[in-house]
Design an enzyme around this catalytic site. Structure first.
Site, PDB file in Angstrom:
ATOM      1  N   ASN A   9       0.873  -1.180   0.000  1.00 31.68           N
ATOM      2  CA  ASN A   9       0.000   0.000   0.000  1.00 31.68           C
ATOM      3  C   ASN A   9       0.906   1.226   0.000  1.00 31.68           C
ATOM      4  O   ASN A   9       1.547   1.519   1.005  1.00 31.68           O
ATOM      5  CB  ASN A   9      -0.882  -0.049   1.260  1.00 31.68           C
ATOM      6  N   TRP A  10       0.954   1.899  -1.139  1.00 32.97           N
ATOM      7  CA  TRP A  10       1.861   3.058  -1.248  1.00 32.97           C
ATOM      8  C   TRP A  10       1.292   4.308  -0.583  1.00 32.97           C
ATOM      9  O   TRP A  10       1.977   5.317  -0.479  1.00 32.97           O
ATOM     10  CB  TRP A  10       2.171   3.334  -2.728  1.00 32.97           C
ATOM     11  N   LYS A  11       0.023   4.250  -0.166  1.00 29.15           N
ATOM     12  CA  LYS A  11      -0.620   5.403   0.481  1.00 29.15           C
ATOM     13  C   LYS A  11      -0.446   6.658  -0.399  1.00 29.15           C
ATOM     14  O   LYS A  11      -0.469   6.538  -1.621  1.00 29.15           O
ATOM     15  CB  LYS A  11      -0.064   5.591   1.892  1.00 29.15           C
ATOM     16  N   HIS A  93      -9.257   0.889   5.396  1.00 30.90           N
ATOM     17  CA  HIS A  93      -7.955   1.122   6.031  1.00 30.90           C
ATOM     18  C   HIS A  93      -8.144   2.087   7.196  1.00 30.90           C
ATOM     19  O   HIS A  93      -8.964   3.012   7.123  1.00 30.90           O
ATOM     20  CB  HIS A  93      -6.962   1.692   5.017  1.00 30.90           C
ATOM     21  N   GLU A  95      -6.558   4.514   8.179  1.00 32.74           N
ATOM     22  CA  GLU A  95      -6.375   5.937   7.839  1.00 32.74           C
ATOM     23  C   GLU A  95      -7.634   6.508   7.185  1.00 32.74           C
ATOM     24  O   GLU A  95      -7.927   7.698   7.330  1.00 32.74           O
ATOM     25  CB  GLU A  95      -5.122   6.102   6.970  1.00 32.74           C
ATOM     26  N   GLU A 163      -4.730  -5.083  10.874  1.00 34.43           N
ATOM     27  CA  GLU A 163      -3.696  -4.066  11.016  1.00 34.43           C
ATOM     28  C   GLU A 163      -3.920  -3.283  12.308  1.00 34.43           C
ATOM     29  O   GLU A 163      -4.711  -2.323  12.321  1.00 34.43           O
ATOM     30  CB  GLU A 163      -3.753  -3.082   9.849  1.00 34.43           C
ATOM     31  N   GLY A 169       3.127   2.126  10.706  1.00 32.49           N
ATOM     32  CA  GLY A 169       4.089   3.211  10.521  1.00 32.49           C
ATOM     33  C   GLY A 169       4.846   3.594  11.783  1.00 32.49           C
ATOM     34  O   GLY A 169       5.504   4.634  11.820  1.00 32.49           O
ATOM     35  N   SER A 208       4.006  -2.271  10.202  1.00 29.51           N
ATOM     36  CA  SER A 208       5.465  -2.308  10.389  1.00 29.51           C
ATOM     37  C   SER A 208       6.101  -3.638   9.984  1.00 29.51           C
ATOM     38  O   SER A 208       7.071  -4.074  10.595  1.00 29.51           O
ATOM     39  CB  SER A 208       5.831  -1.942  11.830  1.00 29.51           C
ATOM     40  N   GLY A 229       3.029  -1.161   4.195  1.00 34.21           N
ATOM     41  CA  GLY A 229       3.045   0.244   3.813  1.00 34.21           C
ATOM     42  C   GLY A 229       4.447   0.676   3.433  1.00 34.21           C
ATOM     43  O   GLY A 229       4.912   0.476   2.309  1.00 34.21           O
ATOM     44  N   GLY A 230       5.149   1.260   4.387  1.00 34.77           N
ATOM     45  CA  GLY A 230       6.460   1.862   4.134  1.00 34.77           C
ATOM     46  C   GLY A 230       7.424   0.960   3.377  1.00 34.77           C
ATOM     47  O   GLY A 230       8.113   1.408   2.445  1.00 34.77           O
TER      48      GLY A 230
END
Ligand code: PGA
Length: 248
Positions: A9-11, A93, A95, A163, A169, A208, A229-230
């Site tokens: 997920n590149w957000k 998600h 977010e 998640e 993150g 993470s 993510g990251g």
């Protein structure tokens, strides 16, 4: 047997120049031991789909509107995302739940819209730190799962992602026992509601995940892959996660 899935997920990260990372993921994906999915920002879906053509990398979106069309300025329907080249869409998600107040009912409606457009929904669930510390994790996850998953969910159209919000993150990861407890709980709920289809749904862990902790997380019961993510932004990291999942 559930086929494993490494999802990125590149957000709100990525410009056209970053598609070189996608290119550099093709070799790891070509090992064909696991499914690989990248969800770039919507602006890149079409170009990412072109870049991934001929490879085994699937392209997904990060959200969709619940309606098929209409006066919803700035929103994108599931059919538009499919038309742009997406095969999956992330729904619920944390977010989106926090920044855009997506409720469980909203997430279910978006997931149903995804199914109607022929997309696979990656439905996200997760407790906050306060909820975990209050001992409410399984209650929260059970409520989110029941309310966010449409009755028409099947093993083919639905992936669940657990998640924990406090692990996203932050570099903080639950213990392997905590991950196993929630994944086993989700599996039992899915089987109770959907029978064999629920047994076939993939359950991803997210929060993470890095090359350094992927091996141990992928060995946990009912972990069928990861939503990353990251560490999905750079092929050097994500390829290592794909390989770890293939070896799990
Ligand atoms: P992270 O994000 O891997 O950067 O923690 C996970 C996610 O939100 O999907």
């Amino acid at each position: 047997m559930r086929r494993k899935l490494a999802a990125g997920n590149w957000k709100m990260n990525g410009l056209a120049a970053n598609l070189t990372e996608l290119d550099a993921m093709k070799a790891a994906a070509a090992a064909d031991k696991v499914d690989v999915l990248i969800c770039p920002p919507a602006t890149l879906i079409s170009r990412a789909a072109d870049a991934a053509a001929g490879s085994s990398i699937a392209i997904g979106a990060q959200d969709c509107h619940a309606n098929a069309s209409g006066a919803h300025t700035g929103d994108l329907s599931a059919a538009m995302l499919a038309d742009a080249g997406a095969s999956h869409v992330i729904t619920g998600h944390s977010e989106r739940r926090v920044d855009h107040s997506d409720s469980d009912a909203d997430v279910a409606a978006k997931s149903q819209a995804a199914f109607d457009a022929g997309l696979i929904a990656v439905i996200c669930l997760g407790e906050s730190l306060a909820q975990r510390e209050a001992g409410d994790t399984l209650d929260v996850i059970g409520t989110q799962l029941a309310g966010s998953t449409p009755d028409s969910a099947t093993a083919a159209n639905t992936v669940i992602a657990y998640e924990p919000v406090w692990a996203i993150g932050t570099g903080k990861v639950p213990t392997l026992e905590q991950i196993a407890e929630v994944h086993d709980f989700i599996r039992a709920k899915l089987v109770a509601r959907f029978g064999a289809e629920g047994d076939g749904m993939r359950i991803l862990y997210g929060g993470s995940v890095k090359p350094g902790n992927a091996d141990e997380i992928f060995a946990v019961s009912n972990v069928d892959g990861a939503l990353v993510g990251g560490a999905s932004l750079k092929a050097s990291d994500f390829n290592a996660i794909i390989t770890a999942l293939g070896n799990a």
